[in-house]
Design a protein around this motif. Structure first.
Motif, PDB file in Angstrom:
ATOM      1  N   TRP A   1       2.967 -12.665 -14.674  1.00  0.00           N
ATOM      2  CA  TRP A   1       2.882 -13.006 -13.257  1.00  0.00           C
ATOM      3  C   TRP A   1       2.428 -14.462 -13.129  1.00  0.00           C
ATOM      4  CZ3 TRP A   1       3.610 -10.234  -8.680  1.00  0.00           C
ATOM      5  CH2 TRP A   1       4.038  -8.916  -8.858  1.00  0.00           C
TER       6      TRP A   1
ATOM      7  N   ASP B   1      -1.158 -15.689 -13.941  1.00  0.00           N
ATOM      8  CA  ASP B   1      -1.895 -14.700 -14.723  1.00  0.00           C
ATOM      9  C   ASP B   1      -2.062 -15.183 -16.166  1.00  0.00           C
ATOM     10  OD1 ASP B   1      -3.272 -12.393 -15.301  1.00  0.00           O
ATOM     11  OD2 ASP B   1      -1.627 -11.022 -14.834  1.00  0.00           O
TER      12      ASP B   1
ATOM     13  N   PHE C   1      -5.459  -1.923  -7.145  1.00  0.00           N
ATOM     14  CA  PHE C   1      -5.276  -2.310  -5.739  1.00  0.00           C
ATOM     15  C   PHE C   1      -6.221  -1.573  -4.797  1.00  0.00           C
ATOM     16  CE2 PHE C   1      -2.176   0.632  -7.405  1.00  0.00           C
ATOM     17  CZ  PHE C   1      -2.317   1.744  -6.593  1.00  0.00           C
TER      18      PHE C   1
ATOM     19  N   SER D   1       7.038  -4.715 -10.714  1.00  0.00           N
ATOM     20  CA  SER D   1       6.224  -4.172  -9.634  1.00  0.00           C
ATOM     21  C   SER D   1       7.054  -3.190  -8.814  1.00  0.00           C
ATOM     22  CB  SER D   1       5.710  -5.284  -8.715  1.00  0.00           C
ATOM     23  OG  SER D   1       4.923  -4.761  -7.657  1.00  0.00           O
TER      24      SER D   1
ATOM     25  N   ASP E   1       6.389  -3.167  -5.546  1.00  0.00           N
ATOM     26  CA  ASP E   1       6.322  -3.860  -4.259  1.00  0.00           C
ATOM     27  C   ASP E   1       6.978  -5.232  -4.344  1.00  0.00           C
ATOM     28  OD1 ASP E   1       4.886  -2.488  -2.038  1.00  0.00           O
ATOM     29  OD2 ASP E   1       3.324  -2.240  -3.534  1.00  0.00           O
TER      30      ASP E   1
ATOM     31  N   ASP F   1       5.678 -11.011  -3.529  1.00  0.00           N
ATOM     32  CA  ASP F   1       4.737 -11.810  -2.733  1.00  0.00           C
ATOM     33  C   ASP F   1       3.868 -10.948  -1.817  1.00  0.00           C
ATOM     34  OD1 ASP F   1       6.714 -10.993  -1.016  1.00  0.00           O
ATOM     35  OD2 ASP F   1       7.090 -12.976  -0.143  1.00  0.00           O
ATOM     36  N   SER F   2       3.923  -9.629  -1.992  1.00  0.00           N
ATOM     37  CA  SER F   2       3.177  -8.738  -1.100  1.00  0.00           C
ATOM     38  C   SER F   2       1.681  -8.778  -1.396  1.00  0.00           C
ATOM     39  CB  SER F   2       3.670  -7.299  -1.250  1.00  0.00           C
ATOM     40  OG  SER F   2       2.883  -6.407  -0.481  1.00  0.00           O
ATOM     41  N   LYS F   3       0.879  -8.821  -0.347  1.00  0.00           N
ATOM     42  CA  LYS F   3      -0.583  -8.719  -0.474  1.00  0.00           C
ATOM     43  C   LYS F   3      -1.056  -7.319  -0.067  1.00  0.00           C
ATOM     44  CE  LYS F   3      -0.995 -13.021  -1.685  1.00  0.00           C
ATOM     45  NZ  LYS F   3      -1.271 -13.337  -3.105  1.00  0.00           N
ATOM     46  N   GLU F   4      -0.299  -6.639   0.782  1.00  0.00           N
ATOM     47  CA  GLU F   4      -0.690  -5.307   1.253  1.00  0.00           C
ATOM     48  C   GLU F   4      -0.320  -4.211   0.256  1.00  0.00           C
ATOM     49  OE1 GLU F   4       1.108  -7.484   3.071  1.00  0.00           O
ATOM     50  OE2 GLU F   4      -0.546  -8.194   4.342  1.00  0.00           O
ATOM     51  N   LEU F   5       0.710  -4.450  -0.568  1.00  0.00           N
ATOM     52  CA  LEU F   5       1.163  -3.501  -1.602  1.00  0.00           C
ATOM     53  C   LEU F   5       1.374  -2.087  -1.035  1.00  0.00           C
ATOM     54  CD1 LEU F   5      -1.142  -4.650  -4.558  1.00  0.00           C
ATOM     55  CD2 LEU F   5       1.186  -5.406  -4.022  1.00  0.00           C
TER      56      LEU F   5
ATOM     57  N   HIS G   1       2.540   0.657  -3.677  1.00  0.00           N
ATOM     58  CA  HIS G   1       1.455   1.062  -4.575  1.00  0.00           C
ATOM     59  C   HIS G   1       0.541   2.074  -3.894  1.00  0.00           C
ATOM     60  CE1 HIS G   1       2.481  -2.554  -6.969  1.00  0.00           C
ATOM     61  NE2 HIS G   1       1.787  -2.000  -7.954  1.00  0.00           N
ATOM     62  N   HIS G   2       0.140   1.771  -2.667  1.00  0.00           N
ATOM     63  CA  HIS G   2      -0.782   2.651  -1.941  1.00  0.00           C
ATOM     64  C   HIS G   2      -0.119   3.986  -1.603  1.00  0.00           C
ATOM     65  CE1 HIS G   2      -4.262   0.013  -1.415  1.00  0.00           C
ATOM     66  NE2 HIS G   2      -3.395  -0.996  -1.292  1.00  0.00           N
TER      67      HIS G   2
END
Length: 215
Positions: A18, A21, A59, A152, A154, A157-161, A164-165
């Motif tokens: 990433w 990273d 997350f 991924s 998601d 560029d996702s911050k809310e993901l 995943h949730h």
């Protein structure tokens, strides 16, 4: 005897990470010449390098860590499916309409080949993400592990993901970065065990498949 098929990314200095990273590195901290008996190496890498699993702690501050996950979900029968539209270069996203014709009866582990990450030595700019509503659909049919040939579930560029949730909310474990290029659709036995990392948010895995035959 049926041979196992390695569906893991090779871990070397060329494996993509990433952006920003920790890059992968391996070096000898002791050589046989130095120690008089053995070579001893050191690995530096992100827990999300190459083929890996995500733990909910990745997350969710209150989510389970790697060692708290049920290892039984990473070993056992799995179904590999192909999404032809993705193979033809259509990025888009993956929703219920893309999966609803797939027979998921008795499927606990679902591995999806999108073919969208063509040059695996370069981190992709865009991927087909999982739409969150797919999580409920899969859970309702008994799926407990979702694997993808992508870094991924998601948007990158996702911050809310949201995927995943949603997957975790429906008790579906996440396996990312698979190499399914030459794997035909069908039923297999999967082994993709995470390391026993007590406090970790993810873990690299050596993911392998072998065909399941009836009769």
């Amino acid at each position: 005897m049926t041979r196992w098929i390695d569906i893991s990314q090779r871990l070397d200095s060329n494996v993509p990470t990433w952006p920003g990273d920790t890059p992968f590195s391996y070096r000898l901290t002791w050589t046989k010449q130095m120690s008089g008996s053995v070579n001893v190496g050191q690995i530096t890498m992100s827990t999300h390098t190459g083929t890996h699993i995500d733990a909910p702690f990745h997350f969710d501050e209150n989510g389970k860590k790697v060692l708290e996950l049920d290892v039984n979900l990473y070993v056992g029968p799995a179904r590999v499916i192909h999404l032809p539209a993705m193979d033809q270069g259509a990025i888009g996203s993956i929703g219920v309409e893309d999966i609803e014709r797939v027979d998921l009866q008795g499927v606990t582990r679902l591995l999806i080949r999108t073919g969208a990450w063509e040059e695996r030595r370069v981190f992709p700019e865009k991927i087909p993400e999982i739409r969150p509503e797919l999580a409920e659909y899969l859970a309702g049919r008994g799926v407990q592990l979702l694997g993808l040939d992508l870094p991924s579930v998601d948007p990158l560029d996702s911050k809310e993901l949201p995927a995943h949730h949603a997957l975790t909310r429906h008790h579906i474990h996440i396996l990312e970065g698979l190499v399914l290029d030459d794997v035909p659709a069908g039923d297999y036995e999967l082994a993709a065990l995470p390391l026993p990392l007590a406090d970790a948010d993810g873990s690299p895995v050596r993911a392998v498949l072998r065909p399941l035959y009836s009769g």
